[in-house]
Design an enzyme around this catalytic site. Structure first.
Site, short mmCIF file in Angstrom:
data_model
loop_
_atom_site.label_atom_id
_atom_site.label_comp_id
_atom_site.label_asym_id
_atom_site.label_seq_id
_atom_site.Cartn_x
_atom_site.Cartn_y
_atom_site.Cartn_z
N ILE A 1 0.85 -1.19 0.00
CA ILE A 1 0.00 0.00 0.00
C ILE A 1 0.88 1.24 0.00
O ILE A 1 1.54 1.53 1.00
CB ILE A 1 -0.94 -0.03 1.24
CG1 ILE A 1 -1.71 -1.35 1.29
CG2 ILE A 1 -1.88 1.18 1.23
CD1 ILE A 1 -2.45 -1.72 0.00
N GLU A 2 0.93 1.92 -1.13
CA GLU A 2 1.87 3.04 -1.28
C GLU A 2 1.20 4.38 -1.55
O GLU A 2 1.87 5.39 -1.68
CB GLU A 2 2.86 2.72 -2.41
CG GLU A 2 3.61 1.41 -2.19
CD GLU A 2 4.83 1.23 -3.08
OE1 GLU A 2 5.24 2.21 -3.72
OE2 GLU A 2 5.37 0.12 -3.12
#
Ligand SMILES: *[C@@H]1O[C@H](CO)[C@@H](O)[C@H](O)[C@H]1NC(C)=O
Ligand SMILES: *[C@@H]1O[C@H](CO)[C@@H](O)[C@H](O)[C@H]1NC(C)=O
Length: 307
Positions: A152-153
Protein backbone atom coordinates in the site's frame (compact mmCIF):
# COMPACT_ATOMS: atom_id res chain seq x y z
CA UNK A 1 20.49 -51.78 14.32
CA UNK A 2 17.83 -50.92 11.82
CA UNK A 3 15.43 -49.65 14.47
CA UNK A 4 18.10 -47.49 16.01
CA UNK A 5 18.90 -46.02 12.61
CA UNK A 6 15.26 -45.06 12.02
CA UNK A 7 15.04 -43.36 15.40
CA UNK A 8 18.16 -41.42 14.56
CA UNK A 9 16.80 -40.54 11.12
CA UNK A 10 13.59 -39.29 12.73
CA UNK A 11 15.53 -37.15 15.18
CA UNK A 12 17.56 -35.71 12.30
CA UNK A 13 14.38 -34.99 10.34
CA UNK A 14 12.77 -33.19 13.28
CA UNK A 15 15.96 -31.25 13.82
CA UNK A 16 16.10 -30.23 10.16
CA UNK A 17 12.44 -29.17 10.23
CA UNK A 18 13.05 -27.08 13.36
CA UNK A 19 16.20 -25.53 11.95
CA UNK A 20 14.36 -24.33 8.86
CA UNK A 21 12.23 -21.90 10.98
CA UNK A 22 9.32 -21.36 8.59
CA UNK A 23 10.48 -19.45 5.53
CA UNK A 24 13.95 -18.66 6.86
CA UNK A 25 16.44 -18.57 4.02
CA UNK A 26 13.87 -18.01 1.27
CA UNK A 27 13.75 -15.89 -1.86
CA UNK A 28 10.62 -14.01 -2.83
CA UNK A 29 9.87 -11.86 -5.86
CA UNK A 30 7.12 -10.01 -7.69
CA UNK A 31 5.85 -11.34 -11.02
CA UNK A 32 3.40 -9.60 -13.33
CA UNK A 33 4.78 -6.24 -14.32
CA UNK A 34 6.68 -7.18 -17.49
CA UNK A 35 5.45 -9.62 -20.10
CA UNK A 36 9.02 -10.46 -21.16
CA UNK A 37 9.79 -12.13 -17.83
CA UNK A 38 8.16 -15.41 -18.97
CA UNK A 39 5.13 -17.30 -17.74
CA UNK A 40 4.53 -17.81 -14.04
CA UNK A 41 4.98 -21.57 -14.50
CA UNK A 42 8.39 -21.10 -16.16
CA UNK A 43 9.47 -18.65 -13.45
CA UNK A 44 8.52 -21.16 -10.74
CA UNK A 45 10.30 -23.93 -12.62
CA UNK A 46 13.52 -21.87 -12.62
CA UNK A 47 13.82 -22.89 -8.98
CA UNK A 48 15.09 -19.43 -8.02
CA UNK A 49 12.16 -18.44 -5.82
CA UNK A 50 10.16 -19.87 -2.92
CA UNK A 51 7.44 -17.22 -2.88
CA UNK A 52 5.96 -15.34 -5.85
CA UNK A 53 3.66 -12.38 -5.60
CA UNK A 54 1.23 -11.67 -8.44
CA UNK A 55 1.55 -7.92 -9.00
CA UNK A 56 -0.89 -6.19 -8.70
CA UNK A 57 -4.57 -6.02 -7.84
CA UNK A 58 -4.35 -2.26 -8.28
CA UNK A 59 -8.03 -1.33 -8.27
CA UNK A 60 -10.07 -2.13 -5.16
CA UNK A 61 -12.01 -0.53 -2.35
CA UNK A 62 -14.41 2.39 -2.18
CA UNK A 63 -17.08 0.16 -3.70
CA UNK A 64 -15.18 -0.33 -6.99
CA UNK A 65 -15.13 -3.59 -8.89
CA UNK A 66 -11.59 -4.80 -8.15
CA UNK A 67 -9.25 -5.30 -11.07
CA UNK A 68 -5.87 -6.90 -11.69
CA UNK A 69 -3.10 -5.42 -13.78
CA UNK A 70 -0.63 -8.05 -14.96
CA UNK A 71 0.91 -5.82 -17.64
CA UNK A 72 1.09 -7.59 -21.00
CA UNK A 73 0.81 -11.09 -19.54
CA UNK A 74 -2.93 -11.32 -19.88
CA UNK A 75 -6.12 -9.26 -19.83
CA UNK A 76 -8.60 -10.21 -17.13
CA UNK A 77 -11.47 -8.25 -18.65
CA UNK A 78 -11.52 -10.54 -21.67
CA UNK A 79 -11.11 -13.68 -19.53
CA UNK A 80 -7.52 -14.03 -20.77
CA UNK A 81 -5.95 -14.71 -17.38
CA UNK A 82 -7.60 -18.08 -16.82
CA UNK A 83 -4.35 -19.54 -18.18
CA UNK A 84 -2.95 -18.79 -14.74
CA UNK A 85 -5.00 -21.58 -13.14
CA UNK A 86 -2.63 -24.25 -14.38
CA UNK A 87 0.43 -22.05 -13.85
CA UNK A 88 -0.47 -21.44 -10.22
CA UNK A 89 -1.14 -25.15 -9.70
CA UNK A 90 2.20 -26.03 -11.23
CA UNK A 91 3.98 -23.59 -8.91
CA UNK A 92 2.15 -24.92 -5.87
CA UNK A 93 2.86 -28.54 -6.74
CA UNK A 94 6.56 -27.58 -6.76
CA UNK A 95 6.20 -26.24 -3.23
CA UNK A 96 6.14 -22.56 -4.20
CA UNK A 97 3.74 -20.17 -2.48
CA UNK A 98 1.78 -17.83 -4.76
CA UNK A 99 0.39 -14.68 -3.17
CA UNK A 100 -1.76 -11.90 -4.64
CA UNK A 101 -0.31 -8.45 -4.06
CA UNK A 102 -2.70 -5.55 -3.49
CA UNK A 103 -1.73 -1.98 -4.29
CA UNK A 104 1.55 -1.10 -5.97
CA UNK A 105 2.82 2.17 -7.35
CA UNK A 106 1.07 5.27 -5.99
CA UNK A 107 1.02 6.57 -9.60
CA UNK A 108 -1.16 3.85 -11.05
CA UNK A 109 -4.39 2.09 -10.23
CA UNK A 110 -7.00 3.33 -7.85
CA UNK A 111 -7.17 1.74 -4.46
CA UNK A 112 -7.95 2.42 -0.83
CA UNK A 113 -10.51 1.37 1.75
CA UNK A 114 -13.26 3.80 2.68
CA UNK A 115 -14.83 2.12 5.72
CA UNK A 116 -14.77 -0.98 7.84
CA UNK A 117 -17.64 -2.36 5.76
CA UNK A 118 -15.73 -1.63 2.55
CA UNK A 119 -12.73 -3.53 3.96
CA UNK A 120 -14.95 -6.51 4.80
CA UNK A 121 -16.43 -6.46 1.29
CA UNK A 122 -12.98 -6.45 -0.29
CA UNK A 123 -11.92 -9.34 1.97
CA UNK A 124 -14.98 -11.33 0.93
CA UNK A 125 -14.20 -10.59 -2.74
CA UNK A 126 -10.61 -11.80 -2.29
CA UNK A 127 -11.79 -14.93 -0.54
CA UNK A 128 -14.40 -15.76 -3.20
CA UNK A 129 -12.22 -15.01 -6.22
CA UNK A 130 -8.68 -16.00 -5.23
CA UNK A 131 -8.73 -18.10 -2.06
CA UNK A 132 -11.09 -20.67 -0.59
CA UNK A 133 -14.49 -19.39 -1.72
CA UNK A 134 -16.01 -19.57 -5.15
CA UNK A 135 -17.14 -17.14 -7.81
CA UNK A 136 -18.43 -17.61 -11.34
CA UNK A 137 -16.48 -14.55 -12.51
CA UNK A 138 -13.06 -14.99 -10.93
CA UNK A 139 -10.41 -13.18 -13.03
CA UNK A 140 -8.02 -16.09 -12.53
CA UNK A 141 -10.50 -18.95 -12.57
CA UNK A 142 -10.51 -21.52 -9.79
CA UNK A 143 -7.16 -20.71 -8.18
CA UNK A 144 -6.58 -21.17 -4.47
CA UNK A 145 -3.73 -18.80 -3.75
CA UNK A 146 -1.61 -18.98 -0.61
CA UNK A 147 -2.12 -15.47 0.61
CA UNK A 148 -2.58 -11.75 0.24
CA UNK A 149 0.20 -9.16 0.20
CA UNK A 150 -0.33 -5.49 1.05
CA UNK A 151 1.89 -3.13 -0.94
CA UNK A 152 0.00 0.00 0.00
CA UNK A 153 1.87 3.04 -1.28
CA UNK A 154 -0.79 5.66 -1.93
CA UNK A 155 -0.92 8.76 0.25
CA UNK A 156 -3.38 8.51 3.13
CA UNK A 157 -3.68 4.81 2.44
CA UNK A 158 -3.53 3.35 5.90
CA UNK A 159 -7.07 3.00 7.10
CA UNK A 160 -9.19 -0.12 7.62
CA UNK A 161 -6.56 -2.72 6.68
CA UNK A 162 -6.93 -4.38 10.11
CA UNK A 163 -10.60 -5.02 9.21
CA UNK A 164 -9.50 -6.60 5.93
CA UNK A 165 -6.99 -8.83 7.72
CA UNK A 166 -9.39 -9.88 10.47
CA UNK A 167 -12.09 -10.76 7.96
CA UNK A 168 -9.68 -12.78 5.81
CA UNK A 169 -8.37 -14.69 8.83
CA UNK A 170 -11.86 -15.52 9.96
CA UNK A 171 -12.91 -16.69 6.45
CA UNK A 172 -9.76 -18.82 6.24
CA UNK A 173 -10.44 -20.82 9.41
CA UNK A 174 -11.43 -23.85 7.36
CA UNK A 175 -9.16 -23.24 4.36
CA UNK A 176 -7.39 -26.56 4.82
CA UNK A 177 -4.03 -24.88 4.27
CA UNK A 178 -2.22 -21.85 5.60
CA UNK A 179 -3.31 -18.40 4.48
CA UNK A 180 -0.37 -16.00 4.58
CA UNK A 181 -0.92 -12.30 5.09
CA UNK A 182 2.15 -10.38 4.01
CA UNK A 183 3.05 -6.70 3.69
CA UNK A 184 5.71 -4.65 1.94
CA UNK A 185 6.47 -1.50 3.98
CA UNK A 186 9.21 1.02 3.04
CA UNK A 187 12.27 0.83 5.28
CA UNK A 188 11.83 4.15 7.19
CA UNK A 189 10.27 2.93 10.44
CA UNK A 190 7.32 2.89 10.88
CA UNK A 191 5.86 2.84 7.37
CA UNK A 192 3.41 5.72 6.96
CA UNK A 193 0.68 3.45 5.60
CA UNK A 194 1.36 0.01 7.03
CA UNK A 195 2.75 0.83 10.47
CA UNK A 196 3.32 -0.67 12.94
CA UNK A 197 1.12 1.56 15.11
CA UNK A 198 -2.47 1.84 16.28
CA UNK A 199 -4.95 0.81 13.61
CA UNK A 200 -2.34 -0.27 11.06
CA UNK A 201 -1.99 -3.51 9.12
CA UNK A 202 1.34 -4.43 10.70
CA UNK A 203 -0.12 -4.12 14.19
CA UNK A 204 -3.04 -6.33 13.17
CA UNK A 205 -0.64 -9.23 12.66
CA UNK A 206 1.15 -10.07 9.43
CA UNK A 207 2.97 -13.36 8.82
CA UNK A 208 5.69 -12.11 6.48
CA UNK A 209 7.07 -8.60 6.02
CA UNK A 210 9.01 -7.65 2.88
CA UNK A 211 10.74 -4.41 3.88
CA UNK A 212 11.61 -2.29 0.83
CA UNK A 213 15.20 -1.13 1.19
CA UNK A 214 15.13 0.94 -2.00
CA UNK A 215 14.21 4.48 -3.04
CA UNK A 216 14.71 5.38 0.64
CA UNK A 217 17.52 6.78 2.78
CA UNK A 218 17.76 3.51 4.75
CA UNK A 219 18.65 1.56 1.62
CA UNK A 220 22.25 0.66 0.75
CA UNK A 221 24.27 3.54 -0.69
CA UNK A 222 27.89 2.55 -0.46
CA UNK A 223 27.55 1.87 3.24
CA UNK A 224 25.34 -0.60 5.03
CA UNK A 225 25.18 0.90 8.55
CA UNK A 226 21.82 2.60 8.05
CA UNK A 227 20.43 -0.52 6.38
CA UNK A 228 21.47 -2.77 9.25
CA UNK A 229 20.14 -0.30 11.85
CA UNK A 230 16.75 -0.18 10.11
CA UNK A 231 16.77 -3.97 9.70
CA UNK A 232 17.35 -4.42 13.44
CA UNK A 233 14.49 -2.08 14.25
CA UNK A 234 12.11 -3.95 11.94
CA UNK A 235 13.09 -7.42 13.12
CA UNK A 236 12.91 -6.48 16.84
CA UNK A 237 9.60 -4.64 16.50
CA UNK A 238 7.87 -7.36 14.49
CA UNK A 239 9.20 -10.32 16.40
CA UNK A 240 6.28 -12.57 15.49
CA UNK A 241 6.59 -11.94 11.74
CA UNK A 242 9.26 -13.28 9.40
CA UNK A 243 11.14 -10.35 7.89
CA UNK A 244 12.68 -10.23 4.41
CA UNK A 245 15.27 -7.77 3.12
CA UNK A 246 13.64 -6.23 0.04
CA UNK A 247 16.15 -5.19 -2.65
CA UNK A 248 16.14 -4.03 -6.27
CA UNK A 249 17.16 -7.01 -8.42
CA UNK A 250 19.24 -4.79 -10.69
CA UNK A 251 20.54 -1.21 -10.78
CA UNK A 252 17.65 -0.44 -13.17
CA UNK A 253 14.96 -1.74 -10.83
CA UNK A 254 14.92 1.28 -8.51
CA UNK A 255 16.36 4.78 -8.18
CA UNK A 256 18.54 3.72 -5.25
CA UNK A 257 19.30 0.83 -2.94
CA UNK A 258 20.95 -1.65 -5.30
CA UNK A 259 23.50 -3.89 -3.56
CA UNK A 260 25.99 -5.81 -5.69
CA UNK A 261 25.92 -9.56 -4.98
CA UNK A 262 29.41 -9.66 -3.44
CA UNK A 263 28.60 -6.94 -0.89
CA UNK A 264 25.29 -8.59 -0.09
CA UNK A 265 26.91 -11.98 0.47
CA UNK A 266 30.02 -10.88 2.37
CA UNK A 267 28.87 -7.82 4.27
CA UNK A 268 25.10 -7.68 4.66
CA UNK A 269 23.69 -11.20 4.89
CA UNK A 270 26.01 -12.24 7.75
CA UNK A 271 24.71 -9.27 9.77
CA UNK A 272 21.02 -9.64 9.06
CA UNK A 273 20.63 -13.42 9.23
CA UNK A 274 21.39 -13.30 12.97
CA UNK A 275 17.82 -12.19 13.60
CA UNK A 276 15.71 -15.12 14.79
CA UNK A 277 12.93 -13.94 12.45
CA UNK A 278 15.17 -13.53 9.37
CA UNK A 279 13.08 -14.68 6.43
CA UNK A 280 15.38 -14.10 3.48
CA UNK A 281 15.51 -11.72 0.53
CA UNK A 282 12.69 -10.23 -1.54
CA UNK A 283 13.60 -8.96 -5.01
CA UNK A 284 11.82 -6.32 -7.04
CA UNK A 285 11.16 -7.84 -9.55
CA UNK A 286 11.33 -11.09 -11.56
CA UNK A 287 12.05 -9.35 -14.89
CA UNK A 288 14.90 -7.27 -13.46
CA UNK A 289 16.28 -10.33 -11.71
CA UNK A 290 16.39 -12.26 -14.97
CA UNK A 291 18.21 -9.39 -16.73
CA UNK A 292 20.83 -9.28 -13.96
CA UNK A 293 21.07 -12.99 -13.00
CA UNK A 294 20.85 -11.81 -9.39
CA UNK A 295 18.92 -14.48 -7.48
CA UNK A 296 21.04 -17.27 -8.97
CA UNK A 297 24.15 -15.61 -7.55
CA UNK A 298 22.81 -14.97 -4.05
CA UNK A 299 20.49 -17.94 -3.47
CA UNK A 300 22.94 -20.26 -1.69
CA UNK A 301 24.00 -17.47 0.68
CA UNK A 302 20.42 -16.38 1.39
CA UNK A 303 19.64 -19.97 2.40
CA UNK A 304 22.50 -20.09 4.88
CA UNK A 305 21.29 -19.39 8.40
CA UNK A 306 23.38 -18.06 11.26
CA UNK A 307 24.12 -20.89 13.71
C1 LIG B 1 -8.77 -5.93 -22.32
O1 LIG B 1 -9.97 -6.46 -22.84
C2 LIG B 1 -11.03 -5.49 -22.91
C3 LIG B 1 -12.31 -6.23 -23.28
O2 LIG B 1 -12.11 -7.08 -24.37
C4 LIG B 1 -10.62 -4.40 -23.87
O3 LIG B 1 -11.62 -3.42 -23.93
C5 LIG B 1 -9.33 -3.77 -23.38
O4 LIG B 1 -8.87 -2.81 -24.32
C6 LIG B 1 -8.24 -4.80 -23.17
N1 LIG B 1 -7.11 -4.18 -22.54
C7 LIG B 1 -5.88 -4.30 -23.02
C8 LIG B 1 -4.80 -3.61 -22.24
O5 LIG B 1 -5.60 -4.95 -24.01
C1 LIG C 1 24.10 -16.85 -13.19
O1 LIG C 1 24.75 -17.09 -11.95
C2 LIG C 1 24.97 -18.46 -11.69
C3 LIG C 1 25.51 -18.57 -10.25
O2 LIG C 1 26.64 -17.78 -10.06
C4 LIG C 1 25.94 -19.02 -12.72
O3 LIG C 1 26.15 -20.39 -12.49
C5 LIG C 1 25.34 -18.82 -14.11
O4 LIG C 1 26.28 -19.22 -15.09
C6 LIG C 1 24.97 -17.36 -14.33
N1 LIG C 1 24.23 -17.25 -15.58
C7 LIG C 1 24.50 -16.31 -16.47
C8 LIG C 1 23.64 -16.30 -17.69
O5 LIG C 1 25.41 -15.51 -16.34
Amino acid sequence: MEARFSTWALVMLLFAAGAKRGFAGSLASYWGQNENEGSLADVCASGNYDILMLAFLNVFGNGQTPSLNLAGHCNTSSGGCQVLVSDVQSCQSNGKRVILSLGGSPDSGNYGLSSSQDAQNVAQYLWDNFLGGSSSSSPLGAVQLDGIDLDIEKKDGSQYYPDLITTLRSLAKNYGKSLYITAAPQCPFPDKNLGPGDGTALSAGVDIVFVQFYNNACGYQGTSDQLVAAWNQWTRSLSSSQVFLGLPASPNAADSGYVDPTTLINDILPQINKASNYGGVMLWNVFQDEQNNYSAQIKASVEMLAS
